[in-house]
Design an enzyme around this catalytic site. Structure first.
Site, PDB file in Angstrom:
ATOM      1  N   LYS A 191      27.120  69.899 -37.013  1.00  0.00           N
ATOM      2  CA  LYS A 191      26.293  68.700 -37.145  1.00  0.00           C
ATOM      3  C   LYS A 191      25.561  68.283 -35.880  1.00  0.00           C
ATOM      4  O   LYS A 191      26.071  68.394 -34.777  1.00  0.00           O
ATOM      5  CB  LYS A 191      27.158  67.518 -37.598  1.00  0.00           C
ATOM      6  CG  LYS A 191      27.677  67.681 -39.002  1.00  0.00           C
ATOM      7  CD  LYS A 191      26.647  67.283 -40.016  1.00  0.00           C
ATOM      8  CE  LYS A 191      26.668  65.798 -40.145  1.00  0.00           C
ATOM      9  NZ  LYS A 191      26.135  65.273 -41.340  1.00  0.00           N
ATOM     10  N   ASN A 195      23.383  64.821 -35.387  1.00  0.00           N
ATOM     11  CA  ASN A 195      22.959  63.637 -36.146  1.00  0.00           C
ATOM     12  C   ASN A 195      21.944  62.779 -35.395  1.00  0.00           C
ATOM     13  O   ASN A 195      22.028  62.632 -34.179  1.00  0.00           O
ATOM     14  CB  ASN A 195      24.183  62.777 -36.467  1.00  0.00           C
ATOM     15  CG  ASN A 195      25.197  63.518 -37.310  1.00  0.00           C
ATOM     16  OD1 ASN A 195      24.825  64.322 -38.173  1.00  0.00           O
ATOM     17  ND2 ASN A 195      26.466  63.277 -37.054  1.00  0.00           N
ATOM     18  N   TYR A 247      17.874  15.300 -29.069  1.00  0.00           N
ATOM     19  CA  TYR A 247      18.855  16.344 -28.801  1.00  0.00           C
ATOM     20  C   TYR A 247      20.122  16.148 -29.625  1.00  0.00           C
ATOM     21  O   TYR A 247      20.596  15.035 -29.819  1.00  0.00           O
ATOM     22  CB  TYR A 247      19.234  16.375 -27.309  1.00  0.00           C
ATOM     23  CG  TYR A 247      20.278  17.428 -26.999  1.00  0.00           C
ATOM     24  CD1 TYR A 247      19.903  18.754 -26.814  1.00  0.00           C
ATOM     25  CD2 TYR A 247      21.634  17.111 -26.953  1.00  0.00           C
ATOM     26  CE1 TYR A 247      20.857  19.735 -26.567  1.00  0.00           C
ATOM     27  CE2 TYR A 247      22.590  18.085 -26.717  1.00  0.00           C
ATOM     28  CZ  TYR A 247      22.187  19.397 -26.527  1.00  0.00           C
ATOM     29  OH  TYR A 247      23.133  20.366 -26.294  1.00  0.00           O
ATOM     30  N   GLN A 256      23.079  23.802 -28.763  1.00  0.00           N
ATOM     31  CA  GLN A 256      23.728  24.743 -27.852  1.00  0.00           C
ATOM     32  C   GLN A 256      23.896  26.104 -28.536  1.00  0.00           C
ATOM     33  O   GLN A 256      24.012  27.130 -27.875  1.00  0.00           O
ATOM     34  CB  GLN A 256      25.078  24.171 -27.419  1.00  0.00           C
ATOM     35  CG  GLN A 256      25.797  25.003 -26.383  1.00  0.00           C
ATOM     36  CD  GLN A 256      26.915  24.220 -25.710  1.00  0.00           C
ATOM     37  OE1 GLN A 256      26.673  23.378 -24.863  1.00  0.00           O
ATOM     38  NE2 GLN A 256      28.139  24.484 -26.123  1.00  0.00           N
ATOM     39  N   SER A 288      29.352  65.703 -34.590  1.00  0.00           N
ATOM     40  CA  SER A 288      30.417  65.187 -35.444  1.00  0.00           C
ATOM     41  C   SER A 288      31.759  65.608 -34.867  1.00  0.00           C
ATOM     42  O   SER A 288      31.881  66.685 -34.281  1.00  0.00           O
ATOM     43  CB  SER A 288      30.262  65.768 -36.851  1.00  0.00           C
ATOM     44  OG  SER A 288      31.487  65.718 -37.543  1.00  0.00           O
ATOM     45  N   SER A 345      29.895  26.078 -22.716  1.00  0.00           N
ATOM     46  CA  SER A 345      28.946  27.154 -23.034  1.00  0.00           C
ATOM     47  C   SER A 345      28.718  28.089 -21.845  1.00  0.00           C
ATOM     48  O   SER A 345      27.879  28.985 -21.909  1.00  0.00           O
ATOM     49  CB  SER A 345      27.602  26.565 -23.478  1.00  0.00           C
ATOM     50  OG  SER A 345      27.115  25.647 -22.508  1.00  0.00           O
ATOM     51  N   ASN A 353      19.360  17.405 -21.190  1.00  0.00           N
ATOM     52  CA  ASN A 353      18.551  17.710 -22.381  1.00  0.00           C
ATOM     53  C   ASN A 353      17.190  18.301 -22.016  1.00  0.00           C
ATOM     54  O   ASN A 353      16.757  19.293 -22.601  1.00  0.00           O
ATOM     55  CB  ASN A 353      18.375  16.453 -23.243  1.00  0.00           C
ATOM     56  CG  ASN A 353      19.711  15.934 -23.740  1.00  0.00           C
ATOM     57  OD1 ASN A 353      20.738  16.599 -23.583  1.00  0.00           O
ATOM     58  ND2 ASN A 353      19.714  14.747 -24.326  1.00  0.00           N
ATOM     59  N   HIS A 374       5.498  56.186 -52.575  1.00  0.00           N
ATOM     60  CA  HIS A 374       6.756  56.320 -53.342  1.00  0.00           C
ATOM     61  C   HIS A 374       7.609  57.478 -52.826  1.00  0.00           C
ATOM     62  O   HIS A 374       8.381  58.059 -53.585  1.00  0.00           O
ATOM     63  CB  HIS A 374       6.492  56.528 -54.835  1.00  0.00           C
ATOM     64  CG  HIS A 374       5.458  55.608 -55.412  1.00  0.00           C
ATOM     65  ND1 HIS A 374       5.768  54.384 -55.951  1.00  0.00           N
ATOM     66  CD2 HIS A 374       4.108  55.724 -55.497  1.00  0.00           C
ATOM     67  CE1 HIS A 374       4.651  53.788 -56.367  1.00  0.00           C
ATOM     68  NE2 HIS A 374       3.627  54.585 -56.093  1.00  0.00           N
ATOM     69  N   GLU A 382      19.429  55.931 -36.462  1.00  0.00           N
ATOM     70  CA  GLU A 382      20.265  55.176 -37.404  1.00  0.00           C
ATOM     71  C   GLU A 382      20.738  53.855 -36.789  1.00  0.00           C
ATOM     72  O   GLU A 382      20.760  52.814 -37.441  1.00  0.00           O
ATOM     73  CB  GLU A 382      21.471  56.021 -37.829  1.00  0.00           C
ATOM     74  CG  GLU A 382      21.076  57.190 -38.707  1.00  0.00           C
ATOM     75  CD  GLU A 382      22.238  58.147 -38.945  1.00  0.00           C
ATOM     76  OE1 GLU A 382      23.384  57.685 -39.076  1.00  0.00           O
ATOM     77  OE2 GLU A 382      21.990  59.365 -38.963  1.00  0.00           O
ATOM     78  N   LYS A 433      21.455  29.579 -28.197  1.00  0.00           N
ATOM     79  CA  LYS A 433      21.376  30.575 -27.133  1.00  0.00           C
ATOM     80  C   LYS A 433      21.926  31.934 -27.514  1.00  0.00           C
ATOM     81  O   LYS A 433      21.265  32.956 -27.321  1.00  0.00           O
ATOM     82  CB  LYS A 433      22.078  30.059 -25.874  1.00  0.00           C
ATOM     83  CG  LYS A 433      21.246  29.015 -25.200  1.00  0.00           C
ATOM     84  CD  LYS A 433      21.958  28.319 -24.084  1.00  0.00           C
ATOM     85  CE  LYS A 433      21.384  26.935 -23.948  1.00  0.00           C
ATOM     86  NZ  LYS A 433      21.633  26.068 -25.134  1.00  0.00           N
TER      87      LYS A 433
HETATM   88  N1  ARG Z   1      24.916  23.065 -22.777  1.00  0.00           N
HETATM   89  C1  ARG Z   1      24.010  22.194 -23.452  1.00  0.00           C
HETATM   90  C2  ARG Z   1      23.099  23.023 -24.373  1.00  0.00           C
HETATM   91  O1  ARG Z   1      23.072  24.179 -24.229  1.00  0.00           O
HETATM   92  C3  ARG Z   1      23.165  21.444 -22.482  1.00  0.00           C
HETATM   93  C4  ARG Z   1      22.697  20.101 -22.892  1.00  0.00           C
HETATM   94  C5  ARG Z   1      23.811  19.171 -23.072  1.00  0.00           C
HETATM   95  N2  ARG Z   1      23.402  17.837 -23.223  1.00  0.00           N
HETATM   96  C6  ARG Z   1      24.220  16.900 -23.635  1.00  0.00           C
HETATM   97  N3  ARG Z   1      23.792  15.702 -23.662  1.00  0.00           N
HETATM   98  N4  ARG Z   1      25.430  17.187 -24.035  1.00  0.00           N
HETATM   99  O2  ARG Z   1      22.446  22.527 -25.252  1.00  0.00           O
END
Ligand code: ARG
Length: 458
Positions: free
Chosen positions: A282, A284, A316, A321, A276, A22, A109, A155, A289, A324
């Site tokens: 134009k 715009n 967890y 993950q 445009s 990640s 975690n 309306h 938008e 994010k």
């Molecule tokens: N990259 C993981 C996340 O964003 C971090 C936690 C990972 N923990 C684990 N036991 N694999 O959630």
């Protein structure tokens, strides 16, 4: 070897490695990760879990690492999976065994639960600053347009006359609620999860309150399972931001309509419009938008996080993950949209005369004509019918109500007198609506006053 590789006899498959990693999106939390680790290392030393020298070296090296990352001297490794492992790996590369002591009593975690809260709390400051600027812009514009009469719609049909200030203050109320929701979110999110460990806390004598205090949290989480698996604050923030996008998008929709050749209530500044590639004439309203369009992705982010979370058993799970990218996208999108929106409305030209002319058409004073009859003693339903007939007559004869002669009025109802002309004058229609929350100058001034007082508390 991976930092967790002890029990493995094979290397991770490279495709799985990339899949699992990640770092390409959580790398942006490096500062929060390091700040969290510094507080943790200090606490480990303070509680005697590691020596004072080790604690000091960890703190010092983490600080140097932060500087190096900020100065572009560090490259993250996909192989090190995520930001937490990257920082720890870099630390160990620099100070060996002392670095290997940092993760004592901590799990990724509770670490990731901490990092994402800190990251979003930091982002909230920027979001709130943008929102404050928008709110103050609306207050300024409302003061400027306190006498600018325009038609109010239901309306999308002309309904009753209001002022542009009144219309702007409607959005002020919406964005004020957004600011309050953000503040409320901040309050609830402000609990520090470190010490929850993987899921069941730790046997070390940690001082969780010390860590919370060092990191600027108000309090600590009270259940280790919840501490590592709570993503309510992400769902909540995505909801708050989605509602904010609804408000921006509705305003944009109105601006697009008002900016059209048919309406011409406003004209976007050249600097906030685009042309445009084929039609030379134009200009715009692309900004409006695009903001309206981007609301879709923020709602998508909310659906994404809700769906990811809905079936997860405690505590967890790696699914988390996936929290994010969607919340980062939602926050990034709002950070893009709010300032450009503010710039767009601040610079647009407001065509007061066209607005006022618009308010004159469409019988926007018909309710006031009925109210006039009511004030002369007629029951409202009867007055409604009488004015309905007046409107039909006016349409047949191509005139507006204020263009009726006294004879024409009398033919509709003999209780009508000369004072009808004053009663159905647009200015009277607006300024007699003095009720709190109404469009009369004094009522809008009152709302602006309250708005300004509240703004000072922001
Ligand atoms: N990259 C993981 C996340 O964003 C971090 C936690 C990972 N923990 C684990 N036991 N694999 O959630």
């Amino acid at each position: 070897m991976k930092l967790w590789g002890g029990r493995f006899s094979k290397n991770t498959d490279s495709e799985v490695n990339d899949f699992n990693s990640s770092i390409r999106f959580d790398g942006r939390m490096y500062a929060q990760d390091i700040r969290g680790s510094i507080a943790h290392a200090e606490m480990l030393g303070k509680c005697g879990v590691i020596s004072a020298e080790d604690s000091a070296l960890l703190v010092k090296t983490l600080g140097e690492l932060l500087d190096d990352i900020e100065n572009g001297k560090v490259e993250f490794m996909t192989d090190a999976e995520d930001i937490h492992m990257n920082i720890e790996t870099l630390l160990i590369q620099r100070i060996g065994d002392v670095g290997r002591r940092l993760h004592t009593g901590r799990s990724r975690n509770d670490q990731v639960a901490l990092d994402i809260k800190m990251y979003l709390l930091d982002e909230e400051k920027e979001l709130s600053a943008y929102l404050r600027d928008l709110l103050s812009c609306l207050l300024d514009m409302a003061e400027e347009h306190i006498d600018t009469i325009m038609p109010g719609y239901t309306h999308l049909q002309k309904a009753q006359p209001i002022t542009f200030a009144h219309h702007l203050m409607a959005y002020f109320e919406m964005f004020k609620r957004d600011a309050l929701r953000l503040a409320d979110w901040k309050e609830r999110t402000n609990t520090m999860p470190l010490g929850s460990g993987a899921l069941a806390g730790t046997t070390y004598p940690f001082d969780r309150l010390y860590v919370a205090d060092r990191l600027g949290f108000n309090s600590i989480t009270l259940n280790s399972l919840d501490g590592v698996s709570d993503r309510d604050h992400i769902m909540e923030l995505a909801s708050v931001l989605s509602i904010m996008m609804v408000h921006l998008s509705r305003f944009c929709e109105e601006l697009i309509i008002w900016n059209s050749n048919e309406f011409q209530f406003v004209e976007m500044d050249d600097a906030c419009s685009t042309g445009s590639s084929i039609m030379p004439q134009k200009k715009n309203p692309d900004v409006a938008e695009l903001i309206r369009g981007k609301s879709g992705r923020v709602f998508g982010d909310l659906m994404s996080i809700l769906t990811t979370m809905k079936g997860l058993p405690l505590a967890y799970n790696k699914d988390m993950q996936e929290d994010k990218e969607c919340i980062f996208d939602a926050v990034d999108t709002l950070k893009l949209c709010i300032p450009v929106f503010t710039k767009m409305i601040r610079t647009m030209k407001v065509n007061k005369e066209v607005m006022e002319k618009g308010a004159k058409g469409g019988f926007t004073n018909a309710t006031d004509a009925a109210d006039y009859l009511v004030k002369k003693g007629m029951p409202f339903r009867t007055a409604h019918e009488v004015v309905g007939k007046m409107v039909a007559y006016a349409l047949d004869n191509g005139k507006s109500l204020d263009e009726f002669t006294m004879e024409e009025f009398k033919a509709c109802s003999d209780i009508i007198e000369e004072d009808i002309y004053h009663a159905i004058d647009l200015k009277t229609c607006v300024n007699d609506r003095k009720i709190i929350g109404g469009p009369a100058k004094e009522a809008v001034e009152y709302s602006i006053g309250i708005g300004k007082e509240w703004f000072k508390t922001l």
